[in-house]
Scaffold this motif. Structure first.
Motif, PDB file in Angstrom:
ATOM      1  N   ARG A 298       4.289 -64.260-103.163  1.00  0.00           N
ATOM      2  CA  ARG A 298       3.433 -64.388-101.973  1.00  0.00           C
ATOM      3  C   ARG A 298       1.991 -64.686-102.371  1.00  0.00           C
ATOM      4  N   VAL A 299       1.487 -63.935-103.344  1.00  0.00           N
ATOM      5  CA  VAL A 299       0.106 -64.131-103.790  1.00  0.00           C
ATOM      6  C   VAL A 299      -0.072 -65.528-104.371  1.00  0.00           C
ATOM      7  N   GLU A 300       0.882 -65.977-105.148  1.00  0.00           N
ATOM      8  CA  GLU A 300       0.794 -67.328-105.729  1.00  0.00           C
ATOM      9  C   GLU A 300       0.805 -68.408-104.645  1.00  0.00           C
TER      10      GLU A 300
ATOM     11  N   LEU B  52      -8.779 -67.170-104.138  1.00  0.00           N
ATOM     12  CA  LEU B  52      -9.227 -66.002-104.912  1.00  0.00           C
ATOM     13  C   LEU B  52      -8.335 -64.789-104.678  1.00  0.00           C
ATOM     14  N   ALA B  53      -7.164 -64.995-104.060  1.00  0.00           N
ATOM     15  CA  ALA B  53      -6.270 -63.885-103.733  1.00  0.00           C
ATOM     16  C   ALA B  53      -5.934 -63.105-105.009  1.00  0.00           C
ATOM     17  N   ASP B  54      -5.949 -61.794-104.867  1.00  0.00           N
ATOM     18  CA  ASP B  54      -5.716 -60.906-106.009  1.00  0.00           C
ATOM     19  C   ASP B  54      -4.633 -59.890-105.612  1.00  0.00           C
ATOM     20  N   PRO B  55      -3.540 -59.826-106.390  1.00  0.00           N
ATOM     21  CA  PRO B  55      -2.470 -58.902-106.009  1.00  0.00           C
ATOM     22  C   PRO B  55      -2.873 -57.432-106.092  1.00  0.00           C
ATOM     23  N   SER B  56      -3.938 -57.117-106.822  1.00  0.00           N
ATOM     24  CA  SER B  56      -4.342 -55.721-106.932  1.00  0.00           C
ATOM     25  C   SER B  56      -5.088 -55.235-105.692  1.00  0.00           C
TER      26      SER B  56
END
Length: 169
Positions: A53-55, A163-167
């Motif tokens: 999803r993040v990718e 700039l989405a970050d999974p954390s």
């Protein structure tokens, strides 16, 4: 029945009813509004892991960022080809003029709104009047500028997705 009584009945038909006062209409039962239709949609992320999803979101942000760069560069070059007042007049007349009670965001797909026109105006105001051609904007110019302004503003709004970050939630 006298003419005067007949006329009174036409003007105040509810006055004939003994239970009602003169001048007040009968209460109408409001019908339930059924103008909305609901559609069930499955999630586009269904069956994907969190990393996938993040990718996907990052890739969308990158695509919008590229769209922004190309559209903004094109727009900056093309604004010099037309007289700015005629271009802004097109936008104001065709996109900012509406009938009372009509919200373009709810009734049109991809409407030009106030912020679009103000963005274009700000871009035009960065340059002196001598740097523009004196050719009035034509309808085909308006269509092209309209699309460019929408692409630039949409790309600008969406490019931070890269700039989405999974954390971070």
């Amino acid at each position: 029945m006298t003419k005067k009584k007949r006329k009174k009945e036409k003007i105040f038909p509810q006055a004939n009813n003994k239970n009602q006062s003169r001048g007040f209409g009968t209460r109408r039962v409001e019908k339930e509004f059924t103008g909305f239709t609901y559609h069930k949609m499955s999630s586009p992320f269904e069956g994907m892991t969190e990393d996938e999803r993040v990718e996907l979101i990052k890739k969308l942000g990158e695509n919008f960022g590229q769209q922004f760069e190309v559209s903004f560069e094109t727009l900056q070059k093309q604004i010099f080809q037309v007289e700015p007042c005629s271009l802004l007049s097109f936008f104001a007349y065709y996109d900012l003029t509406t009938s009372p009670g009509i919200n373009r965001e709810w009734t049109e797909k991809n409407p030009i709104l106030q912020h679009h026109v103000e963005f274009l105006q700000g871009l035009l105001l960065q340059h002196s009047q001598d740097s523009f051609d004196f050719r009035s904007a034509l309808p085909q110019d308006f269509v092209e500028f309209r699309q460019l302004v929408q692409d630039v503003t949409r790309g600008f709004q969406m490019k931070p997705l890269s700039l989405a970050d999974p954390s971070k939630p």
